[in-house]
Design a protein around this motif. Sequence first.
Motif, PDB file in Angstrom:
ATOM      1  N   MET A 100      -3.208   7.622  -1.586  1.00 20.57           N
ATOM      2  CA  MET A 100      -4.622   7.463  -1.255  1.00 20.57           C
ATOM      3  C   MET A 100      -5.364   8.798  -1.100  1.00 20.57           C
ATOM      4  O   MET A 100      -6.579   8.854  -1.269  1.00 20.57           O
ATOM      5  N   ASN A 145       0.809  -1.214   0.000  1.00 20.52           N
ATOM      6  CA  ASN A 145       0.000   0.000   0.000  1.00 20.52           C
ATOM      7  C   ASN A 145       0.845   1.269   0.000  1.00 20.52           C
ATOM      8  O   ASN A 145       0.367   2.327  -0.400  1.00 20.52           O
ATOM      9  N   ARG A 171       0.895   3.341  -3.142  1.00 20.37           N
ATOM     10  CA  ARG A 171      -0.318   3.967  -3.667  1.00 20.37           C
ATOM     11  C   ARG A 171      -0.637   5.240  -2.907  1.00 20.37           C
ATOM     12  O   ARG A 171      -0.673   5.257  -1.680  1.00 20.37           O
TER      13      ARG A 171
END
Length: 280
Positions: A64, A59, A62
């Motif tokens: 967000m 994650n 990425r």
Amino acid sequence: HVVEPIGMARNWKGIASLEESDIQRVAEHLGLASADLTTMLHPRIDAARHSFFGAVIRNIHREMEQRRIAPSSLKHVPYVRAVWQVRAFSFDPKTKERLISHCPVCHRALGFQRTMGIAFCDWCECLDDHGFPRGAVDLRDFPQEVIEVEDREALDFVTGLIDPDADVRSSFAPDLHDDLRVDRGALFEFATTLAAALVQDPSRSVTSVAKPGGREDFERIEPDILARAGRILLDWPRGFHLACDESRSQSEDRAGHYGVKKELGPLYALSVDRTLDKKL
């Protein structure tokens, strides 16, 4: 969006997140065939494995919260492409236009929660000649530079590893060395880790690679560095040997008198990086 027919106003669901058991009922409610509604649904992913259109990535890769866009591309594709939210890519993999994440006028970060539209600033407005608001700043009016790299093939290889477009992924499938026959998400992790190692301060401790841990850290990985990492993989193992030669030439900048850590520096640290595939 659709709401439960019972009238529970708080129970909103996005069409793209419906369960299969909901499809028939919602399709009837909207006067659609079930097959027509199914085409609007995203394929289910295993959230625990951090799947990104079939590629397993951490994650940390990425973005967000901030909206990253290629202004010129928005003129033809009026939505945020998922690949723009990959932090290691500071450009649109297709057009090579630089991405922006801040308004060119007010310089505040672009977001998703209060956007006036994907192509507009969340915060400021354009003023006319009399100082009156003319409407939200249109980000499409601020095209960015197109990056130039010498080894575009290698750069496209890295971006293509996790491109959501299956046609892009299949358009370039090099015959990689047997050592590198692993999941493409694992190869992407390897490529970005190599890139971090290539720009690491030679004098830094080599117990680990100085991998990007936040938004600002990823700015160190410029497109030409990603391309260098991609070329190392495409020319494996020769490409890695050449990288080792370069690291050896910087050994005097590291502490100590001898040993593999002094010789290879951050490339040595790849061998103890727990985020990399065991085979790699």
